[in-house]
Design a protein around this motif. Sequence first.
Motif, mmCIF file in Angstrom:
data_model
loop_
_atom_site.group_PDB
_atom_site.id
_atom_site.type_symbol
_atom_site.label_atom_id
_atom_site.label_comp_id
_atom_site.label_asym_id
_atom_site.label_seq_id
_atom_site.Cartn_x
_atom_site.Cartn_y
_atom_site.Cartn_z
ATOM 1 N N ASP A 338 0.809 -1.216 0.000
ATOM 2 C CA ASP A 338 0.000 0.000 0.000
ATOM 3 C C ASP A 338 0.842 1.265 0.000
ATOM 4 O OD1 ASP A 338 -2.383 -1.431 0.051
ATOM 5 O OD2 ASP A 338 -2.355 -1.584 2.236
ATOM 6 N N ASN A 339 2.172 1.132 0.140
ATOM 7 C CA ASN A 339 3.057 2.289 0.206
ATOM 8 C C ASN A 339 3.734 2.552 -1.134
ATOM 9 O OD1 ASN A 339 2.753 2.875 3.064
ATOM 10 N ND2 ASN A 339 3.858 0.958 3.417
ATOM 11 N N TYR A 340 4.079 3.802 -1.373
ATOM 12 C CA TYR A 340 4.774 4.205 -2.591
ATOM 13 C C TYR A 340 6.280 4.191 -2.333
ATOM 14 C CZ TYR A 340 0.240 5.821 -4.291
ATOM 15 O OH TYR A 340 -1.070 5.884 -4.710
ATOM 16 N N THR A 355 14.078 0.157 1.398
ATOM 17 C CA THR A 355 13.233 1.037 0.599
ATOM 18 C C THR A 355 13.002 2.364 1.309
ATOM 19 O OG1 THR A 355 11.179 0.152 1.564
ATOM 20 C CG2 THR A 355 12.000 -0.899 -0.450
ATOM 21 N N ALA A 356 12.894 3.412 0.502
ATOM 22 C CA ALA A 356 12.437 4.718 0.979
ATOM 23 C C ALA A 356 11.015 4.864 0.471
ATOM 24 C CB ALA A 356 13.328 5.827 0.440
ATOM 25 N N SER A 364 6.814 13.519 3.640
ATOM 26 C CA SER A 364 7.903 12.974 4.445
ATOM 27 C C SER A 364 8.207 11.569 3.936
ATOM 28 C CB SER A 364 7.536 12.930 5.929
ATOM 29 O OG SER A 364 6.449 12.050 6.137
ATOM 30 N N ILE A 365 9.426 11.101 4.173
ATOM 31 C CA ILE A 365 9.862 9.802 3.681
ATOM 32 C C ILE A 365 10.240 8.917 4.863
ATOM 33 C CG2 ILE A 365 11.649 8.576 2.376
ATOM 34 C CD1 ILE A 365 9.694 9.933 0.560
#
Length: 457
Positions: A338-340, A355-356, A364-365
């Motif tokens: 679900d995250n980019y 991963t970032a 924010s990352i």
Amino acid sequence: DEVEFTGTDGNTIVKEGLQDWGAYTTNQCVSFIAHFDAEGKLLNVGTITPTVNPELNTDETFLLAEDGDLYCKINSIFFVNEKLYASCSYTSQISNSEGTETITSGYLNMWGMIMLYKAAAIIELDENLEAKSFPFSITGPGNLEDEQQVNSIYATSDNSDIYIGVVTTGISNYKSFETNGSLSFTNTGDGTRGYGYSVFKLNADDKSTLCKSWENVSDEYSTVDNINKIKQTNDDLILGGTFITTLAFDNTKTPVGADDMYVVSLSKSDLSLNWATVTNFDEGLATQKEEIFTGLEVAGNNIYLSGYGAAKADHALETPLSYILNAETGDIKAVNDDNYTFGVAATLDGSKIATAYSAGEPTSISFSDFNIEAAIEAGIEDVYGDASVNVVAYPNPATDILNFSQICNVEIFTIDGKSVTSAYEVSSVDVRALNAGIYFAVITVDGKTSTVKVIKK
């Protein structure tokens, strides 16, 4: 812009970009290379600055070259024989620090209006992180009648070998050490053009050059036909990027929707094609949607590919895309995430992927890592799973209760494959007892299973 670099020791170096009419603009930019030691101390910062080609500013040009795009963009850095190199795309011209060597890009002079076209180069850097020489350069030939430029460049190295991937249109001339050559791809003048994917193998010891090319012919104008990344296994190169119409490496493969991401494997020895894989994700109409490539990494026998589907008008995030591929066969499976993901890297031993990422628009990352091999070997098949199991886990990241969008059986594993909790026919589980970190929730509905990556805060 003006950029300030600061190390953990407090050492600060300030570098300035180019100004257009007294202001910094996104059309004109300088590239930098910053050197920090393992403790974060700032050692040096070098820059590569494009300059105006004086031959283009004449009495007959009323729109001068410096009024248009003027930039240098570094895409990768790598070592060969203990020397540092960088790959870059640029416009106008760049020179080495001593002023003894200059390379220039192509341009179009349209009734006195100068339009600069992109060129590319491999730069050898000196001890001050400035340009020392240009062992490889590629550009369109002088004043062009139609767009003939370099869409993208990326490079990596293995011992004394340098591997370069470029995408070009029309005619391009290249110089590789002391070897001169040219690439020519379809350009009919009526809008049909070929996007040429070329891979070079240069040897820094014997100065030899091997080149192999593939072509995607399209009547659509493309800014997405690119080689965005090159990674390596022991014997092969792994290339990734985006394309339209047909994949140059394998013309039997076409995108679904607007465009697709691709991954291909080439033999290091002769650059022959081992396999080619595309994502086949349908992001929607080509006039409205696009697929954006964000990362590619090799970890053991697995390849991690990331990107996202977006609205073309404003590039707004719409669908996160993550995939795991088998490095030997190219078999691909989608990760239920679900995250980019905006950046991806692997540990030196290839055991973990980092991963970032962001849950939405990247105000924010966050950062995370997980072990692909351990997860798969532990039976967490597929950090991907059965696409027909459409269960959403939320909130994700979770603090106390993890909910599911429908009744299901769930078992939660650590990234090394250890089962930490399970529940049957539930719509939520309590995760307060779990340590903060990354987990995999194996969800089963009607005998079908899927896996969701879950973050516990």
